[in-house]
Design a protein around this motif. Sequence first.
Motif, mmCIF file in Angstrom:
data_model
loop_
_atom_site.group_PDB
_atom_site.id
_atom_site.type_symbol
_atom_site.label_atom_id
_atom_site.label_comp_id
_atom_site.label_asym_id
_atom_site.label_seq_id
_atom_site.Cartn_x
_atom_site.Cartn_y
_atom_site.Cartn_z
ATOM 1 N N ASN A 1 39.409 37.230 37.085
ATOM 2 C CA ASN A 1 40.513 38.059 37.567
ATOM 3 C C ASN A 1 41.205 37.351 38.724
ATOM 4 O O ASN A 1 40.559 36.990 39.713
ATOM 5 C CB ASN A 1 39.983 39.421 38.014
ATOM 6 N N ARG B 1 43.524 45.609 33.321
ATOM 7 C CA ARG B 1 43.146 44.273 32.875
ATOM 8 C C ARG B 1 44.288 43.264 33.017
ATOM 9 O O ARG B 1 44.195 42.143 32.531
ATOM 10 C CB ARG B 1 42.689 44.333 31.411
ATOM 11 N N ASN C 1 43.455 39.775 34.514
ATOM 12 C CA ASN C 1 42.413 38.948 33.903
ATOM 13 C C ASN C 1 43.047 37.726 33.239
ATOM 14 O O ASN C 1 44.024 37.843 32.492
ATOM 15 C CB ASN C 1 41.627 39.743 32.871
#
Length: 488
Positions: free
Chosen positions: A126, A191, A194
């Motif tokens: 990340n 997300r 990421n």
Amino acid sequence: MTSLVILAIAAPVAAALLALAGGWRRWTALATAFSAMAVLLAGAVLAWRTGGAEYVLLGGALRVDGLSVTMLLVIGVVGSLATWASIGYIDTELAAGRTDARDARRYGALTPAFLAAMVVAVCANNIGVVWVAVEATTVITAFLVGHRRTRAALEATWKYVMICSVGIAIAFLGTIVLHFAATHAGVDSARALNLDVLIAHAAALDPQITRLAGGLLLIGYGAKVGLVPFHGWLADAHSQAPAPVSALMSGVLLAVAFSVLIRLTPIIDAGAGPEFMRAGLLTVGLASLTVAVLLLTLAGDLKRMLAYSSMENMGLIAIAAAAGTRLAIAALLLHVLAHGVGKTLAFLAGGQMQAAHDSTTIADITAVLPRSRLVGGAFAVGIAVLAGLPPFAMFASEISIARALADAGLTWVLAVTLLLIVIGFAALIGNGGRVLLGRPDPGAPPIAAPVSVAAALVTGIVVSAVLGATAGPLVGLFETAATQVGAS
């Protein structure tokens, strides 16, 4: 694989806690050195078992691939040399009264914490976590730069904190903008930072927003690398930090920060087109190389000279990244590893010269080689590596970068780069010769190296020689990493 990455993070964290609880003791110092070796072991085993193959671990929290494994090796090698040398360095500082038990405890705790933060920065999947880890290195190293608490050290610390904090704030803004672009491309917000998710959806990112994010990220992380225009902190911080810390900052921290840009470039390229980041990297790379070479020709201080050399090499790495071919990226990674070992040798040897002369002024330090074969020899090898002399690995990496620039059609960039490298070479060899050669003055102080420092110097010489003779299995790792970051 997960256990190896966790080992690379947990070992330095445990060493930091031990030093914080136990103070500066021989066993806590050894724990730090062994934690750095654990990072190196983890990198080596991952390279052997995976060959740099790409894995996302712990539900997307960690990432193992060719680039992260390469950076683990660099952190492990430089960290092992620097932490072993730290044992003799701090013991000498305590004996001379230049530090006390409290400051030694702080040094012992912060050094492995610094290693842990760098490991997180290269293994996190990340980019928000990557940003936090890079910011943590700034906070940690600020206290290490000001270790001696002299006026010059405190001034260098504040300059370092202010400039890098501005840079990392700009990088944070770039991270937010990239998150905005990803969410508006339909990526789940949780997300959207990421790396694996960004890579998969990069082509769908809005080009204008992606260019803005890329520019902010290049400026922000470029400040941490020491690239123009945020380069002002580099020479001051490297010259005032303890020699092992200077080795860690110059030999590996700058490369860790640049590895973030290598990670992000294919995402920006896919969203905004490849010319945007190429132009940015070429601009800051050539500007940094030019400024560094000019400063090298004027350098009168040993550690500042080595800092300018780091800036020169980061500029060259930025130019190689702009070329963007597999050969360029693979050569860049070899250059990073060779530079890390060579710069560590030079800084550790320079630290012993500083301890003997109580000065880093080049005019005050002459005829080192006749007075200490070990320190002088290690410094000579370090300078030879940094100058790109054969048979050391930076000769091969620079030749490969030159070939990559020619193959990419950047002939004018190659011509300018070669001219600047020749000028920098002359300055580095000239100043190195003044330090090493000549007839010792009758009153010249003896130069001695504690056992742990001597062991680090000998090991560094051997590693430089082996790496220069053959990169061996590392070539495949570098080529895999180049393919994974989208090199053409």
